[in-house]
Design a protein around this motif. Structure first.
Motif, PDB file in Angstrom:
ATOM      1  N   GLY A  99      60.358  57.756  13.703  1.00 16.68           N
ATOM      2  CA  GLY A  99      61.664  57.794  13.052  1.00 16.68           C
ATOM      3  C   GLY A  99      62.666  58.633  13.818  1.00 16.68           C
ATOM      4  O   GLY A  99      63.824  58.234  13.978  1.00 16.68           O
ATOM      5  N   ALA A 100      62.236  59.791  14.303  1.00 15.99           N
ATOM      6  CA  ALA A 100      63.125  60.656  15.087  1.00 15.99           C
ATOM      7  C   ALA A 100      63.579  59.944  16.357  1.00 15.99           C
ATOM      8  O   ALA A 100      64.750  60.034  16.771  1.00 15.99           O
ATOM      9  N   HIS A 101      62.654  59.226  16.992  1.00  9.48           N
ATOM     10  CA  HIS A 101      62.988  58.484  18.211  1.00  9.48           C
ATOM     11  C   HIS A 101      63.996  57.378  17.909  1.00  9.48           C
ATOM     12  O   HIS A 101      64.973  57.188  18.651  1.00  9.48           O
ATOM     13  N   LEU A 102      63.791  56.650  16.825  1.00  9.25           N
ATOM     14  CA  LEU A 102      64.710  55.572  16.463  1.00  9.25           C
ATOM     15  C   LEU A 102      66.097  56.104  16.133  1.00  9.25           C
ATOM     16  O   LEU A 102      67.112  55.523  16.530  1.00  9.25           O
ATOM     17  N   ALA A 128      71.583  55.868  18.260  1.00  7.95           N
ATOM     18  CA  ALA A 128      72.848  56.607  18.389  1.00  7.95           C
ATOM     19  C   ALA A 128      73.422  57.066  17.056  1.00  7.95           C
ATOM     20  O   ALA A 128      74.641  57.125  16.894  1.00  7.95           O
ATOM     21  N   CYS A 129      72.549  57.400  16.110  1.00  8.81           N
ATOM     22  CA  CYS A 129      73.035  57.900  14.818  1.00  8.81           C
ATOM     23  C   CYS A 129      73.856  59.176  14.988  1.00  8.81           C
ATOM     24  O   CYS A 129      74.822  59.411  14.246  1.00  8.81           O
ATOM     25  N   ASP A 130      73.473  60.003  15.971  1.00  8.89           N
ATOM     26  CA  ASP A 130      74.188  61.267  16.166  1.00  8.89           C
ATOM     27  C   ASP A 130      75.561  61.055  16.801  1.00  8.89           C
ATOM     28  O   ASP A 130      76.423  61.929  16.713  1.00  8.89           O
ATOM     29  N   ASP A 131      75.783  59.891  17.452  1.00  5.22           N
ATOM     30  CA  ASP A 131      77.103  59.626  18.013  1.00  5.22           C
ATOM     31  C   ASP A 131      78.157  59.587  16.914  1.00  5.22           C
ATOM     32  O   ASP A 131      79.286  60.064  17.095  1.00  5.22           O
ATOM     33  N   ILE A 184      71.405  47.153  12.314  1.00 14.00           N
ATOM     34  CA  ILE A 184      70.239  47.787  11.699  1.00 14.00           C
ATOM     35  C   ILE A 184      69.422  46.805  10.874  1.00 14.00           C
ATOM     36  O   ILE A 184      68.196  46.919  10.799  1.00 14.00           O
ATOM     37  N   VAL A 185      70.084  45.820  10.264  1.00 13.89           N
ATOM     38  CA  VAL A 185      69.379  44.868   9.404  1.00 13.89           C
ATOM     39  C   VAL A 185      68.356  44.058  10.199  1.00 13.89           C
ATOM     40  O   VAL A 185      67.467  43.424   9.627  1.00 13.89           O
ATOM     41  N   PRO A 212      77.348  54.393  26.222  1.00 15.13           N
ATOM     42  CA  PRO A 212      76.619  55.571  25.713  1.00 15.13           C
ATOM     43  C   PRO A 212      75.296  55.834  26.443  1.00 15.13           C
ATOM     44  O   PRO A 212      74.227  55.827  25.854  1.00 15.13           O
ATOM     45  N   TRP A 213      75.378  56.099  27.744  1.00 15.99           N
ATOM     46  CA  TRP A 213      74.153  56.329  28.507  1.00 15.99           C
ATOM     47  C   TRP A 213      73.394  57.584  28.066  1.00 15.99           C
ATOM     48  O   TRP A 213      72.155  57.631  28.237  1.00 15.99           O
ATOM     49  N   PRO A 214      74.041  58.631  27.489  1.00 16.10           N
ATOM     50  CA  PRO A 214      73.217  59.739  26.973  1.00 16.10           C
ATOM     51  C   PRO A 214      72.242  59.279  25.891  1.00 16.10           C
ATOM     52  O   PRO A 214      71.175  59.875  25.722  1.00 16.10           O
TER      53      PRO A 214
END
Length: 291
Positions: free
Chosen positions: A58-61, A66-69, A133-134, A269-271
């Motif tokens: 989950g953390a990896h996904l 890019a949830c933090d973006d 996401i769906v 978003p390469w980061p």
């Protein structure tokens, strides 16, 4: 004669101005109705997990999607668009801290947000990429939700959304993906799970997140928003077709192309893509080369 000409010019301009005001009033009311429309979607709750492997997944996904973006490095939300013409878009605080999700926010509420782009009350979420996401499997959604239950609470005091003149016009004509709820097949059900290996099938599963910018066919096109550059073709007919696998992986890990050009992380978003595993990047490359 000149005075009469000026008079008619004034009348014409006044009529045009009045028509523009009426047109914008219609657009304002139309978009306001769309913003406040309530949807009802049925979602059966899923069973969350405390298993270490599931939480790690989950953390990896959350990282590679890019949830933090949008939601900030601590997932406590942020103002991620603030333009005098487009408006102000604010992402939600996903934690249980002050200003975050309420105490009665349950699994079904999470599913409505992730898979249908609506909030707890059923109203549309702005720019929530649920149309991407769906396409995630139930196992991956469970992993994401299980992980989100473990993130520490963070207090936030965020302003509200404010969709302005140009933002409403572009939304009215569906020129920006402000309301993903209108872009989703809400009856599609859960997609099949895909085996995690170096294959085009797994690559196709992963690049769903790329379609928001690079379009459904991944061949790019015009800017996705005013002020942004055109979007690249990332299929075999585009730039990716000219790269080796190593060059492709290095570009997505470092943000530097084989020619030595540095990619703007605000545009590419390469980061985020740097967090993909070797298997994931090789699978993506295999799929893109197959198109």
């Amino acid at each position: 004669m000149l005075k009469k000409t000026f008079k008619w010019v004034g009348i014409v301009l006044a009529c045009i101005f009045s028509l523009l005001i009426i047109a914008y009033a219609y657009i304002y009311l139309s978009t306001e109705a769309r913003f406040n429309k309530k949807y009802s979607f049925r979602e059966d709750p899923v069973t969350l997990s405390t298993d270490t492997a599931v939480l790690t997944r989950g953390a990896h996904l959350v990282a590679i999607k890019a949830c933090d973006d949008c939601h900030g490095p601590d997932l406590a939300g942020k103002v991620f668009i603030d333009d005098p013409l487009l408006g102000r878009i604010v992402s939600s605080n996903l934690t249980s801290g002050k200003g975050g999700r309420p105490s009665d926010y349950g699994v079904v509420d999470w599913l409505k947000a992730l898979r249908h782009a609506v909030n707890k009350e059923g109203k549309p979420l702005f720019f929530m990429p649920s149309h991407e996401i769906v396409q995630l499997s139930k196992a991956d959604i469970v992993a994401i939700l299980s992980y989100l239950q473990t993130i520490p609470p963070v207090d936030s005091d965020l302003p509200t959304h404010d969709i302005r003149f140009l933002g409403r016009i572009l939304t009215h004509f569906d020129k920006v993906p402000l309301l993903p709820v209108d872009m989703i097949d809400h009856n599609m059900g859960w997609p099949k799970e895909v085996e995690e290996n170096v294959s085009a099938a797994f690559g196709k599963y992963l690049v769903a997140v790329c379609t928001g910018c690079h379009r459904e066919n991944l061949k790019g096109g015009g800017p996705i928003a005013p002020g942004l550059p055109p979007v690249a073709d990332i299929t075999a007919t585009g730039r990716v077709g000219q790269m080796t696998e190593d060059q492709f992986m290095n570009t997505l890990r470092t943000g530097v192309t084989p020619e030595g050009r540095s990619l703007n992380p605000k545009e590419m978003p390469w980061p985020t893509t740097s967090k993909y595993t070797d298997t994931e990047l090789k699978a993506i490359y295999a799929y893109l080369k197959s198109i």
